[in-house]
Design an enzyme around this catalytic site. Structure first.
Site, mmCIF file in Angstrom:
data_model
loop_
_atom_site.group_PDB
_atom_site.id
_atom_site.type_symbol
_atom_site.label_atom_id
_atom_site.label_comp_id
_atom_site.label_asym_id
_atom_site.label_seq_id
_atom_site.Cartn_x
_atom_site.Cartn_y
_atom_site.Cartn_z
ATOM 1 N N ALA A 136 0.929 -1.112 0.055
ATOM 2 C CA ALA A 136 0.110 0.029 0.047
ATOM 3 C C ALA A 136 1.139 1.206 -0.021
ATOM 4 O O ALA A 136 1.959 1.282 0.572
ATOM 5 C CB ALA A 136 -0.996 -0.038 1.164
ATOM 6 N N PRO A 137 0.517 2.262 -0.602
ATOM 7 C CA PRO A 137 -1.135 2.711 -1.330
ATOM 8 C C PRO A 137 -0.977 2.111 -2.873
ATOM 9 O O PRO A 137 -1.857 2.423 -3.296
ATOM 10 C CB PRO A 137 -1.010 4.172 -1.243
ATOM 11 N N GLY A 138 0.154 1.318 -3.245
ATOM 12 C CA GLY A 138 0.014 0.731 -4.452
ATOM 13 C C GLY A 138 0.419 1.262 -5.877
ATOM 14 O O GLY A 138 0.571 0.843 -6.765
ATOM 15 N N ASP A 156 0.803 -9.603 8.184
ATOM 16 C CA ASP A 156 2.329 -9.171 8.388
ATOM 17 C C ASP A 156 3.324 -9.821 7.500
ATOM 18 O O ASP A 156 3.532 -11.299 7.437
ATOM 19 C CB ASP A 156 2.481 -9.691 9.977
ATOM 20 N N CYS A 196 12.820 4.844 2.521
ATOM 21 C CA CYS A 196 12.952 6.374 2.159
ATOM 22 C C CYS A 196 13.484 6.946 3.413
ATOM 23 O O CYS A 196 13.000 7.800 4.038
ATOM 24 C CB CYS A 196 11.452 7.190 1.757
ATOM 25 N N ASP A 227 9.625 -2.904 0.152
ATOM 26 C CA ASP A 227 9.697 -1.362 0.134
ATOM 27 C C ASP A 227 9.259 -1.277 1.718
ATOM 28 O O ASP A 227 8.091 -0.991 1.989
ATOM 29 C CB ASP A 227 8.915 -0.600 -0.532
ATOM 30 N N LYS A 235 3.826 1.146 -6.449
ATOM 31 C CA LYS A 235 4.836 0.440 -7.001
ATOM 32 C C LYS A 235 4.144 -0.833 -7.585
ATOM 33 O O LYS A 235 4.617 -1.520 -8.515
ATOM 34 C CB LYS A 235 5.991 0.081 -5.970
#
Length: 501
Positions: free
Chosen positions: A141-143, A190, A260, A207, A145
């Site tokens: 999420a949020p989608g 998870d 990030c 990510d 990638k």
């Protein structure tokens, strides 16, 4: 820690140089060691973090190309510049002015583009994707990638997208639907405990959730939250995610680990620990992107020497390309490493008469090719039918939250295309299509306001459900009443984004 904002400044005001020094001063020697330019490089870093971040969108392949999208922006008086180091990525990336709200524009609602920070588009490029691969996005999420991955595979094959919270899965599915993605199944759980029953994957993206230090330019409140304590708390979860990805990766396959954040505790140290624990069954590949100004991974941190191979990782400092901060490691699992057995496939079915629903929709809109010949149609709920890529093959476990796209409601009469279904199938429709030419009419439709199109626009439509287009691109579904009034069925959850359409 205090943000030390300028007196009288708003909450969105940039942090002071002193606040940046307090929050990120521990990275000064690190930056100067990996980038050089002592003094000046650090000042550039501080200045970059105080500036707003340019917006970025990418065009949805198959619906619009980068030049067409740039032309649409130019018509609105918005300058758009290609991102050269993202050339060749799924969709064409365009840089836009800071503060530009892409989601408030009609072409975004129509699924022609997706907003995603430029540097955040790098991990998918480094996955080295090719059609036929089986791919897992472990923290999806949020989608953005996930959609990049799906479209890089030609909107075919099998992508699994996992996240941990229902609301995050809902946001993820919404973006996939708007962009017409049909080769993804979503799962919830998870990622560090993702079941081995899912089988092996050729490519896995991790990510990872992180302290997000590199997003300060678009999230000013982070200045009061970052620090080594937060990074150390994140690291245990990140290690669990990366270890699980290694187990799920097919021998010879590739894993991309990204964050990030600037913190070595969440980046190189996580990678180093996983590499060490696997005894040669995993190796780091050089991470490089032509045209991108990047720095190598850290090999010394706080008096500790790290393996030299960590220099193959990629760091993006904000001032180098006018982006956020980012870290990427590309890992390859040894071909002779242990692998998982292939998964038990998920079964799909239709109820008696479900094929008639598809025929009715195809006839209503004049679709020359039966829906079932292009997509696999299946029923997941009593509400209606889903469709997905014909070769999409998710596993039976973990249980899928969704597979493909919910495209047709059958619990209403007559059956109705969803907005996502209209965006996907609308280009092939030859009947019951109503073109809204005037921007004012287009925007009224997106805001769910009643309107009465000109008689010429509705001349070829009989009363009932219609697909609404603008400039040839589908916007969604509406009901044309005998009075000539058009009742918008654009989703309420999407229409709020169209206030600036």
């Amino acid at each position: 820690m205090t943000g030390q904002r300028e007196p009288g400044s708003s909450r969105e005001a940039p942090p002071t140089p002193a606040a940046v020094e307090i929050a990120f001063g521990r990275y000064r020697a690190l930056l100067e060691a990996t980038v050089g330019d002592a003094g000046a490089g650090w000042r550039d870093f501080v200045d970059a973090l105080r500036r707003p971040l340019p917006a970025c969108v990418w065009s949805r392949p198959g619906r619009v190309d980068g030049a067409e999208l740039a032309d649409l922006l130019a018509e609105q008086g918005v300058a758009a510049d290609p991102v050269p180091w993202l050339d060749g990525a799924p969709g064409s990336a365009l840089l836009l002015p800071a503060g530009f709200k892409a989601g408030q524009h009609w072409w975004y609602c129509a699924g022609l583009a997706h907003a995603q920070e430029a540097v955040s588009q790098l991990p998918v490029r480094l996955l080295d994707l090719a059609p036929g691969q089986r791919v897992l996005d472990l923290c999806a999420a949020p989608g953005g990638k996930t959609a990049q991955i799906a479209l890089a595979l030609g909107n075919a094959g099998t992508v699994l997208a996992n996240d941990f919270a229902p609301e995050r899965i809902a946001a993820l599915q919404g973006n996939l639907d708007r962009l017409g993605v049909v080769n993804v199944s979503t799962t919830r759980g998870d990622g560090g405990n993702y079941p081995a029953a899912a089988g092996p994957f050729d490519r896995i993206l991790v990510d990872a959730p992180c302290s997000s230090e590199g997003t300060l330019r678009r999230n000013r409140s982070l200045i009061d939250k970052v620090g080594p304590e937060r990074s150390l708390r994140m690291a245990s979860r990140q290690r669990a995610l990366l270890r699980k990805a290694v187990k799920l990766c097919r021998p010879g396959g590739r894993i991309v680990y990204s964050t990030c954040t600037f913190a070595p505790e969440e980046n190189e140290l996580v990678v180093a620990e996983v590499l060490e624990s696997l005894g040669g069954r995993l190796r780091l590949l050089p991470a490089a992107v032509p045209g991108l100004a990047s720095a190598p991974g850290v090999t010394h941190w706080q008096g500790r020497s790290l393996p030299a191979e960590l220099g193959r990782c990629l760091r993006v400092w904000p001032h180098a390309n006018d982006t956020g901060g980012f870290f990427i490691a590309v890992l390859e699992k040894a071909p002779d490493a242990p692998g998982l057995p292939e998964p038990v496939p998920l079964g799909f079915g239709l109820d008696a008469g479900d094929g008639d629903w598809c025929t009715e929709i195809a006839e209503h809109y004049g679709l020359a090719t039966p829906i079932e010949q292009t997509y696999r149609v299946h029923r997941r709920t009593r509400r209606g039918l889903h469709l997905m890529a014909p070769d999409h093959a998710p596993p039976a476990a973990p249980a899928a939250q969704g597979s493909g796209m919910f495209f047709q409601r059958t619990n209403v009469r007559p059956p109705k295309l969803t907005t996502a279904g209209a965006l996907l199938l609308g280009a092939a429709a030859t009947r019951q299509v109503l073109e809204l030419g005037a921007p004012a009419e287009r925007d009224a439709y997106l805001r769910r306001e009643p309107l009465t199109p000109a008689p010429a626009a509705r001349a070829d439509c009989r009363p009932g459900q219609v697909i609404v287009r603008h400039r040839g691109w589908s916007l969604g579904v509406a009901v044309l009443h005998r009075s000539g009034e058009l009742e918008s069925l654009f989703p309420r959850g999407w229409s709020g984004a169209a206030t600036g359409a």
